[in-house]
Scaffold this motif. Structure first.
Motif, PDB file in Angstrom:
ATOM      1  N   ALA A  16      44.887 -26.543 -23.044  1.00 31.42           N
ATOM      2  CA  ALA A  16      44.772 -25.623 -24.175  1.00 31.42           C
ATOM      3  C   ALA A  16      43.549 -24.729 -24.008  1.00 31.42           C
ATOM      4  N   GLY A  17      43.666 -23.530 -24.530  1.00 27.86           N
ATOM      5  CA  GLY A  17      42.540 -22.596 -24.477  1.00 27.86           C
ATOM      6  C   GLY A  17      42.426 -21.844 -23.166  1.00 27.86           C
ATOM      7  N   THR A  18      43.475 -21.942 -22.308  1.00 26.16           N
ATOM      8  CA  THR A  18      43.420 -21.255 -21.020  1.00 26.16           C
ATOM      9  C   THR A  18      44.011 -19.855 -21.161  1.00 26.16           C
ATOM     10  N   VAL A  19      43.156 -18.854 -20.959  1.00 32.48           N
ATOM     11  CA  VAL A  19      43.576 -17.466 -21.089  1.00 32.48           C
ATOM     12  C   VAL A  19      43.238 -16.718 -19.800  1.00 32.48           C
ATOM     13  N   ILE A  20      44.202 -15.882 -19.329  1.00 38.24           N
ATOM     14  CA  ILE A  20      43.952 -15.071 -18.140  1.00 38.24           C
ATOM     15  C   ILE A  20      43.789 -13.622 -18.584  1.00 38.24           C
ATOM     16  N   GLU A  21      42.616 -13.057 -18.335  1.00 37.75           N
ATOM     17  CA  GLU A  21      42.332 -11.686 -18.729  1.00 37.75           C
ATOM     18  C   GLU A  21      43.103 -10.708 -17.839  1.00 37.75           C
ATOM     19  N   PRO A  22      43.230  -9.472 -18.304  1.00 41.88           N
ATOM     20  CA  PRO A  22      43.943  -8.479 -17.476  1.00 41.88           C
ATOM     21  C   PRO A  22      43.301  -8.311 -16.107  1.00 41.88           C
ATOM     22  N   GLY A  23      44.147  -8.375 -15.046  1.00 44.01           N
ATOM     23  CA  GLY A  23      43.675  -8.207 -13.676  1.00 44.01           C
ATOM     24  C   GLY A  23      42.917  -9.398 -13.129  1.00 44.01           C
ATOM     25  N   ALA A  24      42.814 -10.470 -13.917  1.00 48.77           N
ATOM     26  CA  ALA A  24      42.037 -11.641 -13.498  1.00 48.77           C
ATOM     27  C   ALA A  24      42.940 -12.666 -12.802  1.00 48.77           C
ATOM     28  N   PHE A  25      42.287 -13.689 -12.175  1.00 49.17           N
ATOM     29  CA  PHE A  25      42.973 -14.743 -11.444  1.00 49.17           C
ATOM     30  C   PHE A  25      42.588 -16.096 -12.027  1.00 49.17           C
ATOM     31  N   LEU A  26      43.510 -17.016 -12.036  1.00 49.74           N
ATOM     32  CA  LEU A  26      43.267 -18.386 -12.468  1.00 49.74           C
ATOM     33  C   LEU A  26      43.696 -19.315 -11.355  1.00 49.74           C
ATOM     34  N   VAL A  27      42.766 -20.136 -10.847  1.00 49.01           N
ATOM     35  CA  VAL A  27      43.074 -21.089  -9.780  1.00 49.01           C
ATOM     36  C   VAL A  27      43.251 -22.460 -10.399  1.00 49.01           C
ATOM     37  N   LEU A  28      44.390 -23.084 -10.149  1.00 49.11           N
ATOM     38  CA  LEU A  28      44.703 -24.423 -10.625  1.00 49.11           C
ATOM     39  C   LEU A  28      44.594 -25.367  -9.439  1.00 49.11           C
ATOM     40  N   ASP A  29      43.644 -26.332  -9.534  1.00 51.34           N
ATOM     41  CA  ASP A  29      43.372 -27.237  -8.417  1.00 51.34           C
ATOM     42  C   ASP A  29      44.092 -28.562  -8.588  1.00 51.34           C
ATOM     43  N   GLU A  30      44.342 -29.196  -7.455  1.00 50.78           N
ATOM     44  CA  GLU A  30      44.909 -30.536  -7.453  1.00 50.78           C
ATOM     45  C   GLU A  30      43.890 -31.526  -7.997  1.00 50.78           C
ATOM     46  N   GLU A  31      44.376 -32.531  -8.642  1.00 48.46           N
ATOM     47  CA  GLU A  31      43.508 -33.574  -9.202  1.00 48.46           C
ATOM     48  C   GLU A  31      42.691 -34.241  -8.092  1.00 48.46           C
ATOM     49  N   SER A  32      41.409 -34.459  -8.364  1.00 46.96           N
ATOM     50  CA  SER A  32      40.519 -35.135  -7.413  1.00 46.96           C
ATOM     51  C   SER A  32      39.396 -35.799  -8.193  1.00 46.96           C
ATOM     52  N   SER A  33      38.523 -36.513  -7.470  1.00 53.12           N
ATOM     53  CA  SER A  33      37.402 -37.180  -8.141  1.00 53.12           C
ATOM     54  C   SER A  33      36.474 -36.186  -8.797  1.00 53.12           C
ATOM     55  N   SER A  34      36.373 -35.017  -8.210  1.00 53.58           N
ATOM     56  CA  SER A  34      35.498 -33.997  -8.792  1.00 53.58           C
ATOM     57  C   SER A  34      36.217 -33.123  -9.808  1.00 53.58           C
ATOM     58  N   ASN A  35      37.547 -33.255  -9.876  1.00 47.59           N
ATOM     59  CA  ASN A  35      38.335 -32.452 -10.808  1.00 47.59           C
ATOM     60  C   ASN A  35      39.447 -33.327 -11.386  1.00 47.59           C
ATOM     61  N   PRO A  36      39.083 -34.255 -12.282  1.00 49.32           N
ATOM     62  CA  PRO A  36      40.076 -35.213 -12.793  1.00 49.32           C
ATOM     63  C   PRO A  36      41.127 -34.583 -13.687  1.00 49.32           C
ATOM     64  N   THR A  37      40.952 -33.338 -14.099  1.00 50.50           N
ATOM     65  CA  THR A  37      41.931 -32.701 -14.995  1.00 50.50           C
ATOM     66  C   THR A  37      42.914 -31.798 -14.244  1.00 50.50           C
ATOM     67  N   GLY A  38      42.867 -31.797 -12.892  1.00 54.45           N
ATOM     68  CA  GLY A  38      43.773 -30.950 -12.120  1.00 54.45           C
ATOM     69  C   GLY A  38      45.212 -31.460 -12.141  1.00 54.45           C
ATOM     70  N   PHE A  39      46.118 -30.704 -11.542  1.00 55.40           N
ATOM     71  CA  PHE A  39      47.526 -31.151 -11.545  1.00 55.40           C
ATOM     72  C   PHE A  39      47.645 -32.405 -10.692  1.00 55.40           C
ATOM     73  N   ASP A  40      48.477 -33.322 -11.184  1.00 54.55           N
ATOM     74  CA  ASP A  40      48.492 -34.701 -10.667  1.00 54.55           C
ATOM     75  C   ASP A  40      49.592 -34.955  -9.641  1.00 54.55           C
ATOM     76  N   PHE A  41      49.931 -33.968  -8.871  1.00 54.89           N
ATOM     77  CA  PHE A  41      50.864 -34.190  -7.767  1.00 54.89           C
ATOM     78  C   PHE A  41      50.467 -33.266  -6.616  1.00 54.89           C
ATOM     79  N   GLY A  42      50.715 -33.738  -5.402  1.00 52.29           N
ATOM     80  CA  GLY A  42      50.399 -32.922  -4.245  1.00 52.29           C
ATOM     81  C   GLY A  42      51.565 -32.023  -3.873  1.00 52.29           C
TER      82      GLY A  42
END
Length: 846
Positions: free
Chosen positions: A106-132
């Motif tokens: 929630a609260g994820t907004v992409i501004e005009p012309g901007a980029f959003l990188v979604l990372d795989e879940e890891s120890s340093s990013n426990p909220t990333g997507f949970d499949f490889g």
């Protein structure tokens, strides 16, 4: 830089190793682009979106994907290409499995012309997507409802860098631009200015293309690889293309390792594309690096094959014969040019080179390495000349599913041809391809003119079941129609497995039923000594009141061939029909397997053989018989004391003959094949000065292509209003029925008048009292199934029958008004003087 993996046209299903596919409402569908051999990455056309994203969300696209454990792992980059910010909270991302779903926080907004990188879940990013993301996978972006697809990118192998979206293209080797605009500079602006122009040169990788066939080789197009090195080479993921980069490549499966000297063949169905004129076959590493290329000139095919000589290291050259999976034909210009596997077997060798070849020491084998014929020393073949090796010389027979192979003295295979069933009259090499020949030409140039398509029988298109369900089970084989003096029709039938003979009459509904006193299935037959179970394949009613059956073995000793004709008395008392006479033709006819012998018989008057050869005086009967193994018909005279004389051999050019039918009014013999030949048949005009097979006749329209091993056609004298009845016995009892009838229509019903006194053909029969018993040659109607004779069977019942003007004629009713036109000039089915189109001449034999 890497060679791009070619794209595929939009809307097609991706094959293994096809590049990534872009799907999205924000991208326009485009056609696939063909790239040069060098470039930054693979370019693919997006296919149509699976579902249109709603307004306001169509500006969000997947712009870049890392699927091969990049930094810090797998990741997906989204881009907002619109002028307004887009809230992607709750949107769903999936890979190729619907149960792997991850929700954008929630609260994820992409501004005009901007980029959003979604990372795989890891120890340093426990909220990333949970499949490889896998090496062959996809990323799908959905709205919060989880069903509305916004965008999608799919791939079947990992990219060299990342999957990078550039407008309507997806590149696989662009610079990585995580969180930034993709580098979509055209390849021409980034290539090394010092790079040489022209096609990319292959890179040595151990395995090479060794042989290629295009344009219907045997079997069809194919590409052969070989490992000429002294070490194993893993070719997993390598792929093959022709000259077209936009086609889906043929990818070699994981775990494929070629040992030193080992061959690997990619068949036509594995290629997924055909090889044409002026084409090429190219071999690539998984990363797109070109390994090898085999090309042939414009306007020509790689036939018989394009092959390296020597194997693996030499230059490509057109070979004399394709050698799939074995060493190339580099030893000599000798090739197997023609083969016959039925009747009188032969293998013909041709010298396609420009120099005389010493063939001494070369060996011919079939599919059994222990069957070997070595060509004698000193045998030379001049350029363009042929060497004929007969079956007697070979010392072994060629079977219905077999091959012929030619080996050089050093053991190298230099020519081969295989077949899965007998091909008549022969199998010959024409323009690099083996095909059935119009005429066998042993020792001479092949007859490469293909037979004209078989003309169809003129029928109403209907086939009617004319027996009771389950009455016969299987193995109903022979049929013959007999017309008695009072006009009653009797249909004789034989069951080959049980050796039973049936006498059938018409029921009121037009079906055929057992005569009174004849049991269901018929009466068992026996050999003259009262024993055995004759394999009764064919049946014919003689003018002498006897019934003749052709048998290929005694089913009580099923492994032994016994090609014989038995004469039975259908009026004899008792429950069994014990043969009065047996004519054993096993030694008289070509040798056959126990289940490939005599299939059909038609007893005829001696005059039917006038133009075939001399019938010895004193013959008790004359008959045409057919062998399944050879597909030929044999005219035989049945002599006293079980002796027999071969009058002539008649070549049909059919792969097999299962039934014969003779019409005395037309003096015409009809030979039928079963489903092996798609039910085709040929006719012999026995009154012609040269008797030979007619053009092939196609199976009757509406008649199923089943094991029709028995055929009975009503005689021409019964033809009314252009209609004639015919019945077919189905040995396989398809759908629980073994007997079907068709109505031939649109025919010429006039029967030619017999020769006038003094006509040259009037007295060409055998001398003396030869011919069938009971009269002089030429006086007998001959085939009793067509005769106006009195049947001596105890049963003389008749069923209701009137002419076509009446209302109670049982049998096949003519249905419909769209009778086929009389396009039968080539066949002259029931008209005098049938057209004879083939060149196989029948002559007398000793």
């Amino acid at each position: 830089m890497t060679t791009p993996i070619p794209s595929r046209p939009a809307g097609t299903c991706p094959r293994a190793l096809a590049g990534p596919v872009r799907v999205g409402a924000g991208l326009a569908a485009a056609t696939a682009l063909a790239l040069p051999l060098a470039g930054l990455g693979s370019v693919l056309a997006p296919s149509a979106p699976a579902a249109a994203a709603p307004t306001g969300a169509s500006t969000v696209v997947i712009s870049e994907v890392e699927s091969d454990n990049g930094e810090p792992g797998d990741w997906v980059e989204l881009a907002n290409t619109g002028a307004d910010a887009v809230d992607v909270s709750g949107w769903a991302m999936k890979d190729d499995k619907d149960d792997r779903t991850w929700t954008i926080p929630a609260g994820t907004v992409i501004e005009p012309g901007a980029f959003l990188v979604l990372d795989e879940e890891s120890s340093s990013n426990p909220t990333g997507f949970d499949f490889g993301l896998g090496k062959a996978d996809q990323v799908r972006l959905y709205l919060a409802d989880g069903t509305t697809l916004v965008d999608e990118v799919a791939w079947t192998q990992p990219a060299a860098t990342t999957l990078s979206v550039c407008g309507d293209q997806v590149l696989t080797a662009n610079p990585i631009t995580r969180g930034e605009a993709n580098d979509c500079t055209p390849p021409s602006d980034t290539e090394d200015p010092e790079a040489p122009e022209g096609p990319v040169e292959p890179v040595a990788a151990g395995v090479v293309i060794n042989e290629v066939v295009s344009d219907g080789g045997i079997p069809d197009d194919w590409v052969e690889l070989v490992n000429p090195t002294d070490a194993p080479v893993d070719i997993s993921g390598w792929y093959v293309l022709d000259e077209d980069d936009t086609k889906d490549p043929s990818v070699i499966v994981d775990g494929t390792v070629l040992q030193p000297g080992e061959f690997f063949v990619i068949e036509r169905d594995e290629l997924g594309f055909g090889l044409g004129k002026g084409d090429q076959a190219r071999l690539f590493l998984p990363d797109g690096t070109l390994v090898d290329r085999a090309a042939w000139p414009a306007g020509t095919h790689a036939t018989p094959s394009l092959a390296r000589c020597p194997d693996g290291t030499g230059d490509f050259q057109l070979s004399a014969a394709a050698t799939q999976g074995t060493a190339n034909n580099c030893a000599a210009a000798l090739v197997i040019s023609e083969v016959r596997s039925q009747g009188e077997d032969f293998v013909e060798i041709r010298n396609d080179g420009t120099d005389t070849v010493d063939a001494g020491g070369f060996a011919i084998k079939d599919d059994d390495d222990t069957h070997t014929y070595t060509i004698p020393a000193g045998t030379v073949i001049a350029p363009g000349a042929h060497l004929l090796v007969t079956g007697d010389q070979l010392g072994f027979g060629l079977g219905g599913a077999d091959s012929a192979r030619l080996f050089a003295p050093d053991g190298a295979l230099i020519s081969t041809v295989s077949w899965t069933e007998h091909v008549a009259p022969s199998l010959g090499l024409c323009e690099g391809e083996y095909a059935a020949q119009a005429t066998a030409t042993p020792g001479a140039a092949n007859d490469c003119v293909q037979p004209d398509p078989a003309a169809p029988l003129p029928t109403t298109g209907d086939a009617r079941v004319t027996d009771q369900a389950g009455e016969w089970a299987e193995d109903l084989s022979g049929l013959d129609l007999q017309i008695l003096e009072d006009g009653q029709q009797i249909l004789w039938a034989s069951n080959n497995d049980a050796g039973q003979v049936s006498r059938l009459v018409r029921a009121e509904d037009g079906t055929w039923v057992q005569s009174e006193g004849w049991p269901t299935g018929g009466k068992p037959s026996r050999f003259p000594d009262g024993t055995g179970t004759p394999d009764a394949e064919g049946i014919s009613a003689g003018a002498d009141g006897a019934v003749y059956i052709s048998v290929e073995r005694d089913n009580d000793a099923g492994g032994t061939s016994r090609n014989a004709v038995l004469r039975l008395d259908p009026a004899a008392a008792g429950d069994e029909l014990v043969a009065k006479t047996e004519w054993d033709l096993t030694a008289l006819l070509p040798a056959t397997g126990a289940n490939a012998g005599l299939e059909a018989i038609e007893v005829v008057p001696a005059t039917a053989m006038t133009h075939l050869g001399e019938v010895p005086a004193g013959a008790e009967a004359c008959a045409f018989v057919a062998l399944e193994a050879t597909g030929d018909v044999y005219a035989v005279a049945l002599l006293p004391d079980g002796q027999a004389h071969l009058v002539a051999t008649m070549e049909t050019r059919l792969a097999g003959v299962m039934a014969l039918d003779y019409d005395p009014g037309l003096n015409r013999l009809w030979a039928f094949c079963d489903e092996v030949c798609d039910g085709e048949s040929v006719q012999f005009e026995l009154s012609a000065a040269t008797v030979e097979a007619s053009a092939r006749i196609a199976r009757a329209k509406g008649l199923p292509n089943v094991a029709n091993e028995g055929v009975a056609v009503a005689p021409a004298g019964t033809c009314t209003d252009g209609d004639l009845e015919a019945w077919f016995a189905d040995d396989a009892d398809t759908d629980g029925h073994s007997l079907r009838g068709v109505l031939l229509t649109g025919l010429e019903c006039e029967v030619p008048a017999p020769p006038a006194d003094g006509d040259d053909d009037a007295d060409d029969g055998a001398d003396g009292d030869s011919g069938q018993s009971g009269g002089q040659p030429g006086e007998q109607p001959g085939a009793g199934d067509r005769s106006a004779t009195t049947d001596r069977s105890a049963s003389t019942e008749r069923t209701a029958s009137t002419d076509r003007a009446g209302t109670a004629r049982p049998g096949l009713a003519r249905t419909g008004t769209d009778a086929l036109p009389v396009a039968m000039a080539a066949l002259a089915l029931l008209a005098s003087g049938g057209v004879l189109l083939r060149r196989t001449k029948v002559g007398p034999q000793g």
